[in-house]
Design a protein around this motif. Structure first.
Motif, PDB file in Angstrom:
ATOM      1  N   GLY A  27       0.774  -1.226   0.000  1.00  0.00           N
ATOM      2  CA  GLY A  27       0.000   0.000   0.000  1.00  0.00           C
ATOM      3  C   GLY A  27       0.807   1.278   0.000  1.00  0.00           C
ATOM      4  O   GLY A  27       0.265   2.348   0.239  1.00  0.00           O
ATOM      5  N   VAL A  28       2.097   1.194  -0.269  1.00  0.00           N
ATOM      6  CA  VAL A  28       2.939   2.386  -0.264  1.00  0.00           C
ATOM      7  C   VAL A  28       3.090   2.903  -1.688  1.00  0.00           C
ATOM      8  O   VAL A  28       3.404   2.151  -2.602  1.00  0.00           O
ATOM      9  CB  VAL A  28       4.334   2.081   0.331  1.00  0.00           C
ATOM     10  CG1 VAL A  28       5.241   3.282   0.221  1.00  0.00           C
ATOM     11  CG2 VAL A  28       4.214   1.637   1.764  1.00  0.00           C
ATOM     12  N   ARG A  29       2.828   4.178  -1.861  1.00  0.00           N
ATOM     13  CA  ARG A  29       3.038   4.829  -3.158  1.00  0.00           C
ATOM     14  C   ARG A  29       4.187   5.808  -3.005  1.00  0.00           C
ATOM     15  O   ARG A  29       4.208   6.608  -2.078  1.00  0.00           O
ATOM     16  CB  ARG A  29       1.780   5.559  -3.613  1.00  0.00           C
ATOM     17  CG  ARG A  29       0.635   4.607  -3.923  1.00  0.00           C
ATOM     18  CD  ARG A  29      -0.531   5.302  -4.577  1.00  0.00           C
ATOM     19  NE  ARG A  29      -0.184   6.171  -5.677  1.00  0.00           N
ATOM     20  CZ  ARG A  29      -0.001   5.770  -6.948  1.00  0.00           C
ATOM     21  NH1 ARG A  29      -0.137   4.511  -7.249  1.00  0.00           N
ATOM     22  NH2 ARG A  29       0.287   6.652  -7.886  1.00  0.00           N
ATOM     23  N   SER A  30       5.125   5.732  -3.942  1.00  0.00           N
ATOM     24  CA  SER A  30       6.265   6.644  -3.886  1.00  0.00           C
ATOM     25  C   SER A  30       5.886   7.989  -4.485  1.00  0.00           C
ATOM     26  O   SER A  30       4.862   8.135  -5.155  1.00  0.00           O
ATOM     27  CB  SER A  30       7.450   6.044  -4.642  1.00  0.00           C
ATOM     28  OG  SER A  30       7.166   5.992  -6.024  1.00  0.00           O
ATOM     29  N   GLN A  31       6.736   8.975  -4.242  1.00  0.00           N
ATOM     30  CA  GLN A  31       6.500  10.305  -4.793  1.00  0.00           C
ATOM     31  C   GLN A  31       6.563  10.266  -6.320  1.00  0.00           C
ATOM     32  O   GLN A  31       5.842  11.003  -6.985  1.00  0.00           O
ATOM     33  CB  GLN A  31       7.537  11.290  -4.250  1.00  0.00           C
ATOM     34  CG  GLN A  31       7.401  11.567  -2.789  1.00  0.00           C
ATOM     35  CD  GLN A  31       8.444  12.548  -2.282  1.00  0.00           C
ATOM     36  OE1 GLN A  31       9.157  13.171  -3.051  1.00  0.00           O
ATOM     37  NE2 GLN A  31       8.526  12.672  -0.971  1.00  0.00           N
ATOM     38  N   HIS A  32       7.406   9.407  -6.844  1.00  0.00           N
ATOM     39  CA  HIS A  32       7.521   9.285  -8.301  1.00  0.00           C
ATOM     40  C   HIS A  32       6.226   8.726  -8.896  1.00  0.00           C
ATOM     41  O   HIS A  32       5.747   9.208  -9.919  1.00  0.00           O
ATOM     42  CB  HIS A  32       8.711   8.398  -8.658  1.00  0.00           C
ATOM     43  CG  HIS A  32       8.871   8.143 -10.113  1.00  0.00           C
ATOM     44  ND1 HIS A  32       9.258   9.130 -10.994  1.00  0.00           N
ATOM     45  CD2 HIS A  32       8.671   7.031 -10.850  1.00  0.00           C
ATOM     46  CE1 HIS A  32       9.308   8.625 -12.210  1.00  0.00           C
ATOM     47  NE2 HIS A  32       8.954   7.343 -12.149  1.00  0.00           N
ATOM     48  N   GLU A  33       5.655   7.705  -8.255  1.00  0.00           N
ATOM     49  CA  GLU A  33       4.408   7.110  -8.747  1.00  0.00           C
ATOM     50  C   GLU A  33       3.237   8.081  -8.602  1.00  0.00           C
ATOM     51  O   GLU A  33       2.342   8.108  -9.445  1.00  0.00           O
ATOM     52  CB  GLU A  33       4.087   5.829  -7.976  1.00  0.00           C
ATOM     53  CG  GLU A  33       5.036   4.696  -8.231  1.00  0.00           C
ATOM     54  CD  GLU A  33       4.785   3.526  -7.303  1.00  0.00           C
ATOM     55  OE1 GLU A  33       5.170   2.409  -7.675  1.00  0.00           O
ATOM     56  OE2 GLU A  33       4.213   3.731  -6.209  1.00  0.00           O
ATOM     57  N   ASP A  34       3.242   8.844  -7.541  1.00  0.00           N
ATOM     58  CA  ASP A  34       2.143   9.762  -7.274  1.00  0.00           C
ATOM     59  C   ASP A  34       2.248  11.052  -8.082  1.00  0.00           C
ATOM     60  O   ASP A  34       1.247  11.726  -8.316  1.00  0.00           O
ATOM     61  CB  ASP A  34       2.100  10.086  -5.777  1.00  0.00           C
ATOM     62  CG  ASP A  34       0.748  10.536  -5.309  1.00  0.00           C
ATOM     63  OD1 ASP A  34      -0.257  10.039  -5.858  1.00  0.00           O
ATOM     64  OD2 ASP A  34       0.692  11.390  -4.408  1.00  0.00           O
ATOM     65  N   PRO A  46       8.147   7.417   0.327  1.00  0.00           N
ATOM     66  CA  PRO A  46       6.694   7.227   0.334  1.00  0.00           C
ATOM     67  C   PRO A  46       5.945   8.536   0.557  1.00  0.00           C
ATOM     68  O   PRO A  46       6.401   9.420   1.272  1.00  0.00           O
ATOM     69  CB  PRO A  46       6.454   6.273   1.500  1.00  0.00           C
ATOM     70  CG  PRO A  46       7.635   6.427   2.375  1.00  0.00           C
ATOM     71  CD  PRO A  46       8.774   6.794   1.488  1.00  0.00           C
ATOM     72  N   VAL A  47       4.776   8.630  -0.087  1.00  0.00           N
ATOM     73  CA  VAL A  47       3.920   9.793   0.104  1.00  0.00           C
ATOM     74  C   VAL A  47       3.193   9.669   1.435  1.00  0.00           C
ATOM     75  O   VAL A  47       3.160  10.586   2.241  1.00  0.00           O
ATOM     76  CB  VAL A  47       2.908   9.912  -1.061  1.00  0.00           C
ATOM     77  CG1 VAL A  47       1.950  11.048  -0.827  1.00  0.00           C
ATOM     78  CG2 VAL A  47       3.634  10.079  -2.371  1.00  0.00           C
TER      79      VAL A  47
END
Length: 91
Positions: A27-34, A46-47
Motif C-alpha cells: 500500500g505504499v506509493r512513492s513520490q515518483h508514482e504519485d 513514500p507519500v
C-alpha cells in the motif's frame, strides 16, 4: 513446560518483527508514482506510509501465526524427538 512466559514473548516478538518487514511495502506509493515530488527528497520516498494501519495488521497476523505455532507445539508437532527424526539426526 518448555515455553515460559519470557520465551513466548521472545518468540512472539521475532514473529512480529518479521511480519512487520513483510507488511511494510504493501500500500505504499512513492513520490515518483504519485507525481507529487517535493524538492530535495528522494523520488522513491513514500507519500503516505500509513504506519498505524501496518502496525495493527502486523499485530493481528503475528498473533494468528503465534497461535498456530503454539497449537502445533501443544499437539506435539514441534517436539525434539519428532523434529530430530524428520531431519535424520539421532538423539
Amino acid at each position: 513446560m518448555a515455553y515460559t512466559i519470557s520465551t513466548s514473548l521472545a518468540v512472539y516478538f521475532v514473529i512480529w518483527w518479521i511480519t512487520l518487514f513483510l507488511t511494510l511495502p504493501f500500500g505504499v506509493r512513492s513520490q515518483h508514482e504519485d507525481g507529487k515530488g517535493t524538492d530535495g527528497t528522494d523520488p522513491g520516498a513514500p507519500v503516505l506510509a500509513r504506519m498505524g494501519r501496518k502496525l495493527i495488521w502486523t499485530t493481528v497476523i503475528s498473533a494468528v501465526l503465534f497461535a498456530a505455532g503454539m497449537y502445533a507445539y501443544r499437539m506435539g508437532y514441534f517436539n525434539i524427538e519428532r523434529l530430530s527424526k524428520l531431519m535424520g539426526v539421532p538423539i
